[in-house]
Scaffold this motif. Structure first.
Motif, PDB file in Angstrom:
ATOM      1  N   ILE A 141      17.057  28.603   0.500  1.00  0.00           N
ATOM      2  CA  ILE A 141      16.112  28.313   1.594  1.00  0.00           C
ATOM      3  C   ILE A 141      15.909  26.801   1.732  1.00  0.00           C
ATOM      4  CG2 ILE A 141      13.697  28.507   2.274  1.00  0.00           C
ATOM      5  CD1 ILE A 141      13.760  31.365   1.097  1.00  0.00           C
ATOM      6  N   ARG A 142      15.801  26.107   0.609  1.00  0.00           N
ATOM      7  CA  ARG A 142      15.618  24.637   0.650  1.00  0.00           C
ATOM      8  C   ARG A 142      16.847  23.954   1.238  1.00  0.00           C
ATOM      9  NH1 ARG A 142      13.581  24.795  -5.219  1.00  0.00           N
ATOM     10  NH2 ARG A 142      11.443  25.438  -4.906  1.00  0.00           N
ATOM     11  N   ASP A 143      18.042  24.449   0.885  1.00  0.00           N
ATOM     12  CA  ASP A 143      19.271  23.846   1.413  1.00  0.00           C
ATOM     13  C   ASP A 143      19.384  24.023   2.919  1.00  0.00           C
ATOM     14  OD1 ASP A 143      19.957  22.980  -1.081  1.00  0.00           O
ATOM     15  OD2 ASP A 143      21.340  24.645  -1.505  1.00  0.00           O
ATOM     16  N   GLU A 144      18.909  25.178   3.439  1.00  0.00           N
ATOM     17  CA  GLU A 144      18.991  25.430   4.874  1.00  0.00           C
ATOM     18  C   GLU A 144      18.050  24.532   5.654  1.00  0.00           C
ATOM     19  OE1 GLU A 144      18.268  29.592   5.389  1.00  0.00           O
ATOM     20  OE2 GLU A 144      20.219  30.157   4.583  1.00  0.00           O
ATOM     21  N   GLU A 145      16.937  24.135   5.039  1.00  0.00           N
ATOM     22  CA  GLU A 145      15.996  23.257   5.723  1.00  0.00           C
ATOM     23  C   GLU A 145      16.548  21.843   5.723  1.00  0.00           C
ATOM     24  OE1 GLU A 145      12.322  23.684   3.690  1.00  0.00           O
ATOM     25  OE2 GLU A 145      11.954  25.662   4.509  1.00  0.00           O
TER      26      GLU A 145
END
Length: 145
Positions: A141-145
């Motif tokens: 999720i952090r990488d997608e943001e």
């Protein structure tokens, strides 16, 4: 819902370990004496595992995240848990004739300690696996943001 999941996981894990032990013991030790198990033994093992799982969930797991438990209280809880489960298992063993005599009592006690340690190891592996999955999901999720 989390308590029910833990109870089911614990019951399955402990039942599996005990039934594996009984199978190996029956194959190695009891076969040469032509001993047999009564029909209710596997069911009594699963029922005892379920009772131990319920005791574990309500006695050891603190689902209130706000309470920080001290190390001393944690160790006292662990020791009381060990003793309480020992009485549950030995009570089932006596009622269901899992052991006979002093030597059977001692063997069952040693097996209890081994399975208790195995259950802790298995539970630790399950929790590590769950936390790894959660950590990977959060990283994704952090990488997608």
């Amino acid at each position: 819902m989390n308590r029910i999941k833990i109870i089911i996981e614990q019951t399955m894990m402990v039942s599996f370990m005990v039934l594996c032990y009984v199978s190996i013991y029956g194959l190695l030790a009891m076969k040469k004496y032509d001993y047999t198990f009564d029909w209710y033994i596997p069911g009594s093992i699963v029922l005892a595992s379920f009772m131990c799982s319920v005791v574990t969930v309500f006695f050891l797991y603190d689902f209130d995240e706000k309470n920080e438990q001290s190390k001393v209280r944690g160790w006292v809880s662990l020791i009381l848990h060990f003793v309480l489960l020992y009485f549950v298992i030995m009570g089932f063993g006596y009622l269901c004739h899992w052991y006979r005599g002093t030597s059977g009592f001692i063997v069952t006690s040693v097996i209890y300690v081994i399975i208790y340690a195995g259950a802790w190891a298995g539970t630790t592996l399950i929790f590590r696996h769950d936390s790894k999955i959660i950590s990977e999901a959060l990283d994704k999720i952090r990488d997608e943001e």
